[in-house]
Design a protein around this motif. Sequence first.
Motif, short mmCIF file in Angstrom:
data_model
loop_
_atom_site.label_atom_id
_atom_site.label_comp_id
_atom_site.label_asym_id
_atom_site.label_seq_id
_atom_site.Cartn_x
_atom_site.Cartn_y
_atom_site.Cartn_z
N PRO A 1 0.83 -1.21 0.00
CA PRO A 1 0.00 0.00 0.00
C PRO A 1 0.87 1.26 0.00
CG PRO A 1 -0.86 -1.60 1.55
CD PRO A 1 0.45 -2.13 1.06
N GLY A 2 0.75 2.04 -1.07
CA GLY A 2 1.50 3.29 -1.18
C GLY A 2 2.97 3.12 -1.48
N ALA A 3 3.41 1.93 -1.84
CA ALA A 3 4.84 1.70 -2.09
C ALA A 3 5.02 0.72 -3.24
CB ALA A 3 5.52 1.17 -0.83
N LYS A 4 6.17 0.81 -3.86
CA LYS A 4 6.53 -0.16 -4.89
C LYS A 4 8.04 -0.26 -4.96
CE LYS A 4 6.52 3.00 -8.83
NZ LYS A 4 6.01 3.24 -10.16
N GLY A 5 8.51 -1.31 -5.61
CA GLY A 5 9.94 -1.51 -5.73
C GLY A 5 10.25 -2.89 -6.23
N HIS A 6 11.34 -3.47 -5.75
CA HIS A 6 11.72 -4.81 -6.19
C HIS A 6 12.24 -5.64 -5.02
CE1 HIS A 6 15.80 -2.92 -6.52
NE2 HIS A 6 16.14 -4.09 -6.00
N VAL A 7 12.17 -6.94 -5.21
CA VAL A 7 12.75 -7.92 -4.29
C VAL A 7 13.54 -8.89 -5.15
CG1 VAL A 7 12.28 -9.76 -2.64
CG2 VAL A 7 10.86 -7.70 -2.62
N HIS A 8 14.85 -8.98 -4.91
CA HIS A 8 15.71 -9.93 -5.61
C HIS A 8 16.24 -10.92 -4.58
CE1 HIS A 8 16.73 -6.76 -8.93
NE2 HIS A 8 15.44 -7.02 -8.84
N LEU A 9 16.08 -12.21 -4.86
CA LEU A 9 16.45 -13.27 -3.92
C LEU A 9 17.39 -14.26 -4.59
CD1 LEU A 9 12.81 -13.93 -2.72
CD2 LEU A 9 14.52 -12.58 -1.52
N ASP A 10 18.38 -14.75 -3.84
CA ASP A 10 19.27 -15.81 -4.30
C ASP A 10 19.09 -17.02 -3.39
OD1 ASP A 10 20.19 -13.90 -6.04
OD2 ASP A 10 22.28 -13.95 -5.35
N TYR A 11 18.83 -18.19 -3.99
CA TYR A 11 18.66 -19.43 -3.24
C TYR A 11 19.69 -20.45 -3.70
CZ TYR A 11 14.04 -17.87 -1.71
OH TYR A 11 13.01 -17.17 -1.14
N LEU B 1 20.30 -17.24 0.27
CA LEU B 1 21.68 -16.77 0.33
C LEU B 1 21.79 -15.26 0.37
CD1 LEU B 1 23.17 -19.14 -2.41
CD2 LEU B 1 23.21 -19.46 0.08
N LYS B 2 20.90 -14.56 -0.35
CA LYS B 2 21.04 -13.11 -0.48
C LYS B 2 19.67 -12.50 -0.72
CE LYS B 2 23.34 -9.73 -3.45
NZ LYS B 2 24.13 -9.58 -4.67
N VAL B 3 19.47 -11.31 -0.14
CA VAL B 3 18.23 -10.57 -0.34
C VAL B 3 18.58 -9.14 -0.73
CG1 VAL B 3 16.15 -9.69 0.77
CG2 VAL B 3 17.01 -11.94 1.41
N ASP B 4 17.97 -8.66 -1.80
CA ASP B 4 18.05 -7.25 -2.19
C ASP B 4 16.61 -6.78 -2.24
OD1 ASP B 4 18.55 -4.74 -3.18
OD2 ASP B 4 19.06 -5.42 -5.19
N GLU B 5 16.20 -6.06 -1.21
CA GLU B 5 14.80 -5.68 -1.03
C GLU B 5 14.72 -4.16 -1.00
OE1 GLU B 5 13.41 -7.29 2.61
OE2 GLU B 5 11.43 -6.44 2.45
N LYS B 6 14.12 -3.57 -2.03
CA LYS B 6 13.97 -2.12 -2.08
C LYS B 6 12.53 -1.81 -2.44
CE LYS B 6 18.71 -1.04 -3.01
NZ LYS B 6 19.66 -1.49 -3.97
N VAL B 7 11.72 -1.56 -1.43
CA VAL B 7 10.32 -1.20 -1.63
C VAL B 7 10.12 0.12 -0.89
CG1 VAL B 7 7.93 -1.88 -1.32
CG2 VAL B 7 9.66 -3.62 -1.76
N LYS B 8 9.85 1.17 -1.66
CA LYS B 8 9.75 2.52 -1.07
C LYS B 8 8.43 3.14 -1.45
CE LYS B 8 14.70 3.31 -1.30
NZ LYS B 8 15.76 4.16 -1.81
N ALA B 9 8.05 4.16 -0.65
CA ALA B 9 6.82 4.90 -0.93
C ALA B 9 6.93 5.59 -2.28
CB ALA B 9 6.56 5.92 0.17
N LYS B 10 5.81 5.61 -2.98
CA LYS B 10 5.77 6.28 -4.28
C LYS B 10 5.93 7.78 -4.09
CE LYS B 10 2.52 2.89 -6.03
NZ LYS B 10 1.14 2.69 -6.45
N GLY C 1 5.20 11.56 -4.14
CA GLY C 1 3.94 12.27 -4.08
C GLY C 1 2.96 11.68 -3.11
N ASP C 2 3.19 10.44 -2.68
CA ASP C 2 2.30 9.82 -1.70
C ASP C 2 2.71 10.26 -0.31
OD1 ASP C 2 0.94 8.56 -3.63
OD2 ASP C 2 1.66 6.53 -3.18
N ARG C 3 1.72 10.53 0.52
CA ARG C 3 2.00 10.88 1.91
C ARG C 3 1.32 9.88 2.79
NH1 ARG C 3 0.56 16.87 3.22
NH2 ARG C 3 -1.15 15.62 3.97
N ASP C 4 1.93 9.57 3.87
CA ASP C 4 1.32 8.66 4.84
C ASP C 4 0.24 9.39 5.61
OD1 ASP C 4 4.50 7.18 5.68
OD2 ASP C 4 3.04 6.60 4.16
N ASP C 5 -0.75 8.65 6.08
CA ASP C 5 -1.80 9.24 6.90
C ASP C 5 -1.28 9.66 8.26
OD1 ASP C 5 -3.64 8.89 4.92
OD2 ASP C 5 -4.31 6.93 5.66
N ASP C 6 -0.12 9.17 8.65
CA ASP C 6 0.41 9.50 9.97
C ASP C 6 1.34 10.71 9.94
OD1 ASP C 6 2.45 8.27 8.66
OD2 ASP C 6 3.04 6.99 10.34
#
Length: 132
Positions: A78-88, A96-105, A107-112
Amino acid sequence: MRILMLVGVLLLVPGCVVVPARRGSSPPPPPPSRPMNYNEAVNLGFQFCRSRGYECHVKEAHMTGNDVWKVKFRAFAPGAKGHVHLDYDAYSRALLKVDEKVKAKKGDRDDDDWDDDDRGRGRGRGHGKHRD
């Protein structure tokens, strides 16, 4: 002399004991484990995504020459997108390895964002006086 012969015979007897080999007592060696296939690698990746609360779409998955599955996803939250790269590891199925980059879009603001005024500017940041 008899005593020496008796002692010599007694010392040789334990070395001459023959023990028959037991057949079938040791289990056969386990068959070589098979590497995981495309579906297994992708399913493990989907499990990882679900554990993080992401909706993921497979972008690419392939096994390298050194027996490593590389699985790449587009990830959405919700309100974020990105990628997840995994090595097994293809044989042990270990992550073995995780490259996880999921960030807020952008212009989107959180309700908090409780410290924003109606124009989206924050208060109390030391940038001058704020009048309501």
